[in-house]
Write a protein that holds these residues in place. Structure first.
Motif, short mmCIF file in Angstrom:
data_model
loop_
_atom_site.label_atom_id
_atom_site.label_comp_id
_atom_site.label_asym_id
_atom_site.label_seq_id
_atom_site.Cartn_x
_atom_site.Cartn_y
_atom_site.Cartn_z
N GLN A 43 -28.26 88.49 -58.12
CA GLN A 43 -27.19 88.67 -58.00
C GLN A 43 -26.23 89.65 -59.32
O GLN A 43 -25.33 89.88 -59.34
N TRP A 44 -27.73 89.17 -60.19
CA TRP A 44 -26.60 89.97 -61.56
C TRP A 44 -27.47 91.47 -61.78
O TRP A 44 -26.48 92.74 -62.04
N VAL A 45 -27.62 92.08 -60.24
CA VAL A 45 -28.85 93.56 -60.28
C VAL A 45 -26.96 93.80 -59.79
O VAL A 45 -26.72 94.98 -59.36
N VAL A 46 -26.18 93.05 -58.95
CA VAL A 46 -25.33 93.25 -58.51
C VAL A 46 -23.94 94.08 -59.08
O VAL A 46 -22.72 94.19 -59.70
N ASP A 47 -23.84 91.94 -59.70
CA ASP A 47 -23.25 91.84 -60.64
C ASP A 47 -22.70 92.97 -61.87
O ASP A 47 -21.55 93.10 -62.75
N ALA A 48 -23.68 93.32 -62.93
CA ALA A 48 -24.31 94.02 -63.46
C ALA A 48 -23.23 95.00 -63.57
O ALA A 48 -22.66 95.32 -65.02
N ALA A 281 -13.50 89.96 -48.54
CA ALA A 281 -14.53 91.11 -47.70
C ALA A 281 -15.50 90.78 -48.23
O ALA A 281 -16.41 91.24 -47.11
N PHE A 282 -16.37 91.28 -49.12
CA PHE A 282 -17.56 92.33 -50.44
C PHE A 282 -18.37 90.75 -50.55
O PHE A 282 -19.62 91.04 -50.36
N GLY A 283 -18.24 89.82 -51.39
CA GLY A 283 -18.51 89.16 -51.72
C GLY A 283 -19.52 88.41 -50.90
O GLY A 283 -20.96 88.57 -51.47
N GLY A 284 -20.13 87.70 -49.91
CA GLY A 284 -21.02 87.58 -49.12
C GLY A 284 -21.82 88.64 -48.53
O GLY A 284 -23.24 87.77 -47.68
N LEU A 285 -22.06 89.48 -48.77
CA LEU A 285 -22.68 90.07 -48.10
C LEU A 285 -24.12 90.62 -48.23
O LEU A 285 -25.18 91.06 -48.24
N VAL A 286 -24.29 90.11 -49.59
CA VAL A 286 -25.37 90.27 -49.88
C VAL A 286 -25.99 89.41 -49.62
O VAL A 286 -27.50 89.47 -49.54
N LEU A 287 -25.62 88.18 -49.82
CA LEU A 287 -26.42 86.73 -48.77
C LEU A 287 -26.75 86.87 -47.29
O LEU A 287 -27.86 86.44 -46.44
N VAL A 288 -26.07 88.01 -46.72
CA VAL A 288 -25.86 88.11 -45.51
C VAL A 288 -27.34 89.62 -45.14
O VAL A 288 -28.00 88.88 -43.89
N SER A 289 -26.84 90.09 -46.31
CA SER A 289 -28.65 91.09 -46.19
C SER A 289 -29.34 90.20 -46.14
O SER A 289 -30.96 90.53 -45.52
N ILE A 290 -29.10 89.43 -46.79
CA ILE A 290 -31.49 88.90 -47.23
C ILE A 290 -31.21 87.32 -46.29
O ILE A 290 -32.75 87.62 -45.58
N TRP A 291 -30.37 87.49 -45.28
CA TRP A 291 -30.65 86.34 -44.26
C TRP A 291 -31.47 87.27 -42.75
O TRP A 291 -32.32 86.96 -42.71
N LEU A 292 -30.63 88.49 -42.97
CA LEU A 292 -31.17 89.16 -42.01
C LEU A 292 -32.21 89.73 -41.94
O LEU A 292 -33.54 89.45 -41.56
N GLN A 293 -33.35 89.80 -43.59
CA GLN A 293 -34.44 90.00 -43.35
C GLN A 293 -35.30 89.21 -43.89
O GLN A 293 -37.40 89.44 -43.54
N SER A 294 -34.99 87.99 -44.79
CA SER A 294 -35.86 87.09 -44.50
C SER A 294 -35.79 85.86 -43.89
O SER A 294 -37.14 85.55 -43.64
N VAL A 295 -35.31 85.97 -43.63
CA VAL A 295 -34.56 84.76 -42.21
C VAL A 295 -34.57 85.14 -40.72
O VAL A 295 -36.75 84.61 -40.14
#
Length: 521
Positions: A43-48, A281-295
């Motif tokens: 999260q901090w990689v994006v938030d920083a 619009a964009f806050g949840g895309l980090v978790l969507v990307s993780i879902w696509l790859q890890s799940v």
């Protein structure tokens, strides 16, 4: 052809600045695996980056007044390139986060000078052409980010998404020094060129402490001493920011943000709408990307392609409808755009389930992208039209600051929402549901399944799919609620503003350094 080289120089900087906003999402799972990073670190990689950009954007405008726009643009490019090198060579998550913060500082300098350089270089029809091409580059960068990130991550490594910036930045620096005319900085003692250091420091501290508190709440709980202390620091810093800005105004200085503007309903509505728009619009895309790859087990390229419906739809709508929406009352395209974002998030909520695949994202992302394409081109012009001429530059910078702050806070809040929802499914099924939910959010789904006894791995996989789907459903629902709130706020508060005559006195001279923060990406 020679007259367009300055446009090329500025567009190169805009491309790497904006592509880095979306290129990182696809690479996060690979970063997490390679650096053994937790979800909070990701999260901090994006938030920083977003926090640094938000905190320093208006300050960079003042520095451009002091030292010149071309000089600060070159400094920003150089800093961005060096920070990109630090990101690519980072041995651990801590160094990567620090380098991302420096990258955001360089990005703020580029963000705050690009449009002013174009405005000073081109006149008449050439200016319209230049800004049109520059805006198209901005949109193309956002659309290309997920695909470019996927290609580089899958075929070279996540480090390449940062290292690719180096040759582009070097070319932009050399070209800028060669073809962009140096502007003359204002006198160092001029009233407008004072940098509001107290305002910048207190704003940064408040935003960082609030973001840290939300991120830590997902791991430690809302009542932990660390979280409560973070929120207390944020509250104190916010009071300090209000006092610093009030004092600056009383002393006749130009504050980072003139708080009197927030008493204007249209301006306050637009700031709230910008924050909720970006977060929804964009806050949840980090978790969507993780879902696509890890799940789902998709590669970075396939993951990037799965995220493109939003970027592609927003690019097309902005390109086709942009000139028409500029002629409307701004509350209509912004308000309707936010409601379309909410509809898109609700469609994602209804399509998400334990057995959902990437096709579940297409319709919702596309509808949300239409909303993004309607709202984005109008936000800055609406903000500048809602204030007096001498505050137009400040308003343009403020709306982009609130947008970046919305991204940062949404990633933190939605991370906590996801962890809480996933923990509900994992409770009673695993020894440490809290730790398992955090690992799931950090892209460790396959490790959780592999850790189960072989006879129970099928059940473990079903549990992981269900927990992640429920977490994403909560994220999409909260995102939809934020967008609805932003849309209603905009429709209720923002009113058409009659055209204002250009300021002609020295005291009301437009602020080019801040006005050029009006980036439409």
């Amino acid at each position: 052809m020679r007259k367009w080289w300055p446009l090329v120089a500025v567009s190169l900087g805009a491309f790497i600045l904006l592509v880095d906003v979306t290129i990182v999402n696809v690479a996060l799972p690979e970063m997490g695996d390679d650096l053994h990073a937790t979800f909070s670190s990701l999260q901090w990689v994006v938030d920083a980056y977003a926090l640094s950009l938000a905190a320093l954007l208006l300050v960079a405008g003042s520095l451009a007044d002091l030292f010149g726009h071309r000089r600060l643009y070159v400094v920003g490019l150089t800093l961005f390139a060096l920070a990109s090198l630090g990101c690519g060579l980072a041995p651990n998550a801590g160094v990567l986060v620090a380098a991302r913060a420096v990258q955001g500082a360089g990005g703020a300098a580029m963000f705050a000078t690009s449009a002013a350089l174009l405005g000073a270089t081109y006149q008449g029809r050439d200016r319209g052409t230049a800004f049109g091409i520059w805006g198209a580059v901005n949109g193309a960068a956002a659309a290309a980010g997920p695909i470019l990130g996927g290609l580089l991550t899958e075929h070279i490594g996540w480090e390449a998404i940062f290292l690719v910036n180096l040759p582009i930045a070097a070319a932009a620096v050399l070209l800028t020094l060669r073809v962009v005319r140096a502007d003359r900085p204002r006198a160092a003692g001029a009233r407008r060129t004072r940098v509001d250091v107290p305002g910048a420091v207190t704003f940064t501290l408040a935003a960082a402490a609030l973001t840290y508190g939300f991120i830590r709440s997902a791991e430690s709980g809302w009542t932990s001493a660390t979280v409560l202390t973070s929120f207390a620091v944020a509250a104190v810093a916010l009071v300090g920011f209000v006092l610093a800005e009030t004092r600056a105004g009383r002393r006749g200085e130009v504050p980072m943000l003139d708080l009197a503007l927030l008493r204007r309903p249209s301006f306050a509505g637009l700031m709230g709408g910008a924050l909720l728009f970006q977060g929804g619009a964009f806050g949840g895309l980090v978790l969507v990307s993780i879902w696509l790859q890890s799940v789902l087990g998709l590669g970075p390229v396939e993951s990037g392609l799965a995220l493109t419906p939003m970027a592609a739809a927003s690019f097309l709508v902005a390109a086709l409808a942009g000139r028409h929406t500029q002629r409307m009352a701004p509350r209509l395209p912004i308000g309707v755009g936010l409601l379309l974002v909410a509809l898109g998030m609700y469609l994602l909520y209804t399509a998400m389930s334990a057995d959902a695949g990437r096709s579940a994202l297409v319709l919702g992302l596309a509808v949300a992208g239409v909303g993004v394409g309607l709202a984005t081109p109008v936000l800055v012009s609406a903000a500048t039209g809602s204030v007096p001429p001498q505050r137009m530059g400040m308003a343009a910078g403020a709306v982009n600051t609130f947008r970046q702050l919305g991204t940062s806070l949404a990633i933190a809040v939605l991370g906590a929402v996801f962890t809480h929802a996933a923990r509900g499914d994992l409770s009673g099924a695993v020894p440490d549901p809290h730790g398992a939910a955090s690992a799931l959010a950090g892209g460790q789904a396959r490790r959780l399944v592999a850790a189960a006894p072989e006879a129970h791995r099928g059940a473990a996989e079903e549990l992981v799919h269900r927990a992640f789907a429920d977490g994403l459903q909560s994220v999409f629902l909260w995102s939809a609620a934020a967008a609805v709130l932003g849309g209603l706020l905009t429709l209720a508060l923002v009113r058409p503003t009659p055209p204002q005559p250009p300021a002609r006195t020295a005291a009301s001279e437009p602020e080019p350094a801040r006005e050029d923060a009006a980036v439409k990406a």
